[in-house]
Design an enzyme around this catalytic site. Structure first.
Site, PDB file in Angstrom:
ATOM      1  N   ASP A   1      14.626 -14.237 -58.825  1.00  0.00           N
ATOM      2  CA  ASP A   1      14.669 -14.374 -57.696  1.00  0.00           C
ATOM      3  C   ASP A   1      13.545 -12.895 -57.029  1.00  0.00           C
ATOM      4  O   ASP A   1      14.777 -11.731 -57.220  1.00  0.00           O
ATOM      5  CB  ASP A   1      15.683 -15.213 -56.847  1.00  0.00           C
ATOM      6  CG  ASP A   1      14.749 -15.672 -55.159  1.00  0.00           C
ATOM      7  OD1 ASP A   1      14.888 -16.460 -55.246  1.00  0.00           O
ATOM      8  OD2 ASP A   1      14.742 -14.300 -54.578  1.00  0.00           O
TER       9      ASP A   1
ATOM     10  N   ASN B   1       5.395 -11.410 -47.663  1.00  0.00           N
ATOM     11  CA  ASN B   1       4.175 -11.963 -47.831  1.00  0.00           C
ATOM     12  C   ASN B   1       3.772 -11.188 -46.050  1.00  0.00           C
ATOM     13  O   ASN B   1       3.051 -11.857 -45.261  1.00  0.00           O
ATOM     14  CB  ASN B   1       4.918 -13.299 -47.216  1.00  0.00           C
ATOM     15  CG  ASN B   1       4.374 -14.157 -48.010  1.00  0.00           C
ATOM     16  OD1 ASN B   1       3.817 -13.885 -48.469  1.00  0.00           O
ATOM     17  ND2 ASN B   1       5.455 -15.294 -48.791  1.00  0.00           N
TER      18      ASN B   1
ATOM     19  N   ASP C   1       0.755 -14.238 -52.856  1.00  0.00           N
ATOM     20  CA  ASP C   1       0.447 -14.571 -54.514  1.00  0.00           C
ATOM     21  C   ASP C   1       0.130 -13.452 -55.711  1.00  0.00           C
ATOM     22  O   ASP C   1       0.231 -13.966 -57.070  1.00  0.00           O
ATOM     23  CB  ASP C   1      -0.841 -14.918 -54.488  1.00  0.00           C
ATOM     24  CG  ASP C   1      -0.405 -16.559 -53.491  1.00  0.00           C
ATOM     25  OD1 ASP C   1       0.301 -16.528 -52.906  1.00  0.00           O
ATOM     26  OD2 ASP C   1      -1.403 -17.240 -52.690  1.00  0.00           O
TER      27      ASP C   1
ATOM     28  N   GLU D   1       9.605 -18.119 -54.258  1.00  0.00           N
ATOM     29  CA  GLU D   1       9.450 -16.952 -55.493  1.00  0.00           C
ATOM     30  C   GLU D   1      10.453 -16.741 -56.923  1.00  0.00           C
ATOM     31  O   GLU D   1      10.656 -15.806 -57.206  1.00  0.00           O
ATOM     32  CB  GLU D   1       9.715 -16.031 -54.637  1.00  0.00           C
ATOM     33  CG  GLU D   1      10.524 -15.528 -54.141  1.00  0.00           C
ATOM     34  CD  GLU D   1      11.651 -16.387 -52.996  1.00  0.00           C
ATOM     35  OE1 GLU D   1      11.124 -17.690 -53.137  1.00  0.00           O
ATOM     36  OE2 GLU D   1      12.608 -15.687 -52.342  1.00  0.00           O
TER      37      GLU D   1
HETATM   38  N1  LIG Z   1       3.615 -16.018 -50.993  1.00  0.00           N
HETATM   39  C1  LIG Z   1       3.684 -16.824 -50.960  1.00  0.00           C
HETATM   40  N2  LIG Z   1       4.985 -16.869 -50.900  1.00  0.00           N
HETATM   41  C2  LIG Z   1       5.524 -17.942 -51.033  1.00  0.00           C
HETATM   42  C3  LIG Z   1       5.066 -18.883 -52.526  1.00  0.00           C
HETATM   43  N3  LIG Z   1       5.985 -19.630 -52.021  1.00  0.00           N
HETATM   44  C4  LIG Z   1       7.360 -19.262 -51.167  1.00  0.00           C
HETATM   45  N4  LIG Z   1       6.178 -18.655 -50.628  1.00  0.00           N
HETATM   46  C5  LIG Z   1       7.621 -17.592 -48.960  1.00  0.00           C
HETATM   47  O1  LIG Z   1       8.492 -16.393 -49.827  1.00  0.00           O
HETATM   48  C6  LIG Z   1       9.418 -16.269 -48.922  1.00  0.00           C
HETATM   49  C7  LIG Z   1      10.493 -16.248 -49.277  1.00  0.00           C
HETATM   50  O2  LIG Z   1      11.398 -16.525 -48.518  1.00  0.00           O
HETATM   51  P1  LIG Z   1      13.241 -16.150 -48.577  1.00  0.00           P
HETATM   52  O3  LIG Z   1      13.395 -17.291 -49.035  1.00  0.00           O
HETATM   53  O4  LIG Z   1      13.787 -16.228 -47.350  1.00  0.00           O
HETATM   54  O5  LIG Z   1      13.559 -15.155 -48.994  1.00  0.00           O
HETATM   55  P2  LIG Z   1      13.324 -13.602 -49.251  1.00  0.00           P
HETATM   56  O6  LIG Z   1      12.428 -13.066 -47.933  1.00  0.00           O
HETATM   57  O7  LIG Z   1      12.535 -13.314 -50.528  1.00  0.00           O
HETATM   58  O8  LIG Z   1      14.831 -13.085 -49.272  1.00  0.00           O
HETATM   59  P3  LIG Z   1      15.751 -12.676 -50.662  1.00  0.00           P
HETATM   60  O9  LIG Z   1      15.722 -13.871 -51.583  1.00  0.00           O
HETATM   61  O10 LIG Z   1      17.015 -13.626 -49.892  1.00  0.00           O
HETATM   62  O11 LIG Z   1      15.686 -11.684 -51.145  1.00  0.00           O
HETATM   63  C8  LIG Z   1       8.592 -17.269 -48.189  1.00  0.00           C
HETATM   64  O12 LIG Z   1       8.521 -16.687 -47.037  1.00  0.00           O
HETATM   65  C9  LIG Z   1       8.619 -18.249 -48.523  1.00  0.00           C
HETATM   66  O13 LIG Z   1       7.075 -19.002 -47.324  1.00  0.00           O
HETATM   67  C10 LIG Z   1       3.180 -18.871 -52.490  1.00  0.00           C
HETATM   68  O14 LIG Z   1       4.139 -19.547 -53.538  1.00  0.00           O
HETATM   69  N5  LIG Z   1       2.868 -17.580 -51.909  1.00  0.00           N
END
Ligand SMILES: Nc1nc2c(ncn2[C@@H]2O[C@H](COP(=O)(O)OP(=O)(O)OP(=O)(O)O)[C@@H](O)[C@H]2O)c(=O)[nH]1
Length: 575
Positions: A450, A458, A467, A494
């Protein structure tokens, strides 16, 4: 007793005189008055030729006094005059009245011969004056001779043999081609047979042989046979040309005219039988002969120009006939020497024509058959080639289709953003790989990965940069995890997973650590910015698979990942 004449007869042509005009109402008495008044004009030396005469001609000549009483055979070397009235005078006394012509039965002639003839009594020491009244529906020529029976027969017996040969050739061609016609049933043969038959009939009727040998009791038929056979010759020759030269294909316009002219010829022939129309229709048929000949010639030339080989032979044959046909008129005008060939030009020409046409028919059939065989062979080869081409195209299409299917299947199993496998692939493949490893007794490891604080990326830099970051991380993961049956899949958002069939805990740990460094040590360069990205990894391994399910594996790896996050991220935890 017969009055003596030279061996080949004595010509009266130079002593003939003619009453100008052709008034049919002039009586014998009036004609004699005109003669006394000097109205008769000498005709000169050439054989008098008058063409078609609608009325009646009056002709007169003198017979010199003979030493003793004798008989002279008056012969008009022609067989086709309808009616010639002969009045023989000694001074003012009419000594003899005779009638010749094919309006009478053949037996009425003094001598049974195709030439018109009558016997004239010549008293000793008296000059005679002869008046002839001539009426005919065919063209009029008056080659008038005195003969003895012997001189006339001597004159014509060779010719009779020649004519016999000629009609023999026609008959042989007719029978032979009739037999071929019956066996191969080709239209050209039919028209040819009709043509030869009607041409033969024309010559029989025109030369007087038909009347002499075939229909001596039928002056009516003798009159009708000529226009009817001309009409039949015209119709059949045009029909033959159309069929033989394939005019419908090689010269369609001529073919159209040809189609019209056949019933036209028939109509003219039938109209000639109508009382009073014989002369005009015979004249019309003679004119039609010229027009039809031109039509056929044009058709043959066009057909030859189109490269239709039998047309050359046709033209040659046709040329022979026409040459033969004009030889006699040309020789009578002194333009050609008068020889056996020119005298009987029509016979020579037509026999040669029909003989050549008979050969050409056979040649044409062979040519058409070869052509048909060639076309069939080509069609067969074509078909085979087309089948081959189609089969080839079909197999190519099938190949393309299966490739497209494969690509489609692959696409449906790939993640659109990063290009690594997607969740669906992972869900399908993990149980299979797991089962493989169970079967082989091999370990299997799973890495859950992860990206840390991805939300912040983002939020700070926008989704496009997010992306880019995802793509770059996936690329690096896939770059390192590619040995054996390993594969990388995007688990969602992610989060990524790496399946390592056959890998033990150490190998999995080693890869996890390498990956962590690979991401964390090198900044990710996107279009807008350069980022430092770290990842947390949860590793799990089943040393002896079988005891747990693949689902368990995922859960354990997830737990380990959670642990890594909890402990501060950018690290590897094992469960
Ligand atoms: N740009 C982009 N963002 C994505 C995609 N899929 C998921 N996300 C974003 O990935 C982010 C995941 O955030 P969280 O699940 O809070 O986790 P985090 O910010 O990585 O924090 P931790 O995992 O705890 O380190 C969310 O803001 C989603 O909108 C994608 O295909 N593209």
């Amino acid at each position: 007793q017969e009055c003596p004449v030279p061996a080949r007869g004595q010509s009266l042509t130079s002593s003939l005189s003619l009453l100008p005009g052709d008034d049919p109402t002039i009586t014998l008495a009036q004609a004699r008055d005109f003669a006394r008044a000097g109205k008769f004009r000498p005709l000169g030396a050439a054989t008098p030729s008058f063409g078609f005469v609608s009325g009646a001609l009056w002709v007169s000549f003198d017979l010199p006094a003979s030493d003793s009483e004798c008989k002279s055979l008056l012969v008009i070397e022609q067989s086709r005059l309808d009616r010639v009235d002969v009045h023989v005078f000694a001074g003012d006394v009419e000594r003899q009245t005779l009638s010749l012509g094919d309006a009478d039965v053949f037996a009425a002639r003094a001598l049974p011969h195709r030439y018109l003839n009558a016997s004239i009594d010549r008293p000793a020491g008296r000059e005679l004056r002869v008046f002839l009244r001539v009426q005919s529906t065919s063209s009029v020529q008056l080659p008038i001779w005195l003969h003895t029976e012997a001189s006339l027969l001597r004159l014509t017996h060779q010719e009779q043999a020649g004519q016999g040969l000629y009609f023999g050739i026609l008959l042989a061609l007719l029978l032979y081609n009739f037999a071929v016609m019956v066996s191969i049933r080709e239209a050209s043969y039919f028209y040819y047979v009709v043509y030869v038959a009607s041409f033969g009939m024309l010559m029989l009727s025109f030369g007087g042989y038909g009347f002499e040998f075939l229909w001596p009791r039928s002056p009516g038929w003798q009159n009708a046979a000529l226009p009817l056979s001309i009409a039949a010759v015209l119709g059949s020759s045009v029909a033959f040309a159309r069929s033989f030269l394939d005019l419908d294909r090689t010269a369609p316009r001529v073919a159209r005219l040809a189609r019209l002219s056949i019933p036209l010829a028939g109509l003219m022939g039938l109209l000639a039988l109508w009382p009073g129309l014989l002369l005009p229709m015979t004249m019309a048929l003679n004119a039609a002969m010229v027009v039809f000949s031109l039509l056929v010639t044009v058709g043959a030339v066009l057909s030859a120009m189109r490269g239709f080989r039998p047309a050359y032979y046709f033209l040659l044959a046709w040329g022979l006939l026409i040459t033969g046909g004009v030889a006699l008129p040309l020789s009578s005008f002194g333009l050609l020497p008068r020889t056996l060939v020119t005298e009987y030009g029509l016979q020579f020409g037509s026999a040669a024509e029909m003989l050549l046409l008979s050969f050409s028919l056979a040649y044409r059939i062979t040519l058409l058959r070869n052509e048909r065989i060639r076309v069939e062979r080509e069609a067969r080869e074509n078909l085979e080639q087309r089948v081959q081409e189609r089969t080839q195209a079909l197999s190519e299409t099938a190949e393309r289709l299966s490739l497209a299917n494969q690509r489609l299947a692959e696409t449906s199993l790939r993640d659109g953003l990063t290009g690594v496998f997607n969740r669906r692939y992972l869900d399908q493949s993990l149980p299979l790989r797991f089962a493989d490893c169970v079967r082989r007794g091999q370990p299997i490891a799973l890495l859950m990965i992860d990206i840390d604080h991805f939300k912040a990326i983002n939020d700070d830099h926008g989704h496009a940069t997010g992306d880019d970051c995802l793509r770059e991380v996936a690329r690096r993961l896939a770059g390192l995890a590619r040995s054996g049956e390993e594969f990388v899949a995007r688990y969602g958002g992610e989060e990524f997973a790496i399946v390592m069939p056959g890998a033990d805990r150490e190998q999995a740990m080693a890869l996890a650590e390498r990956l962590r460094r690979e991401i964390g040590d090198k900044p990710v360069v996107t279009e807008d910015t350069t980022l430092r990205v770290t990842i947390s990894l949860g590793v799990t391994c089943e040393e002896r698979p079988g005891e747990e399910s693949p689902l368990h594996l995922v859960r354990r790896a997830d737990r380990a990942l959670y642990e890594a996050k909890r402990l501060g991220r950018d690290q590897v935890c094992v469960a």
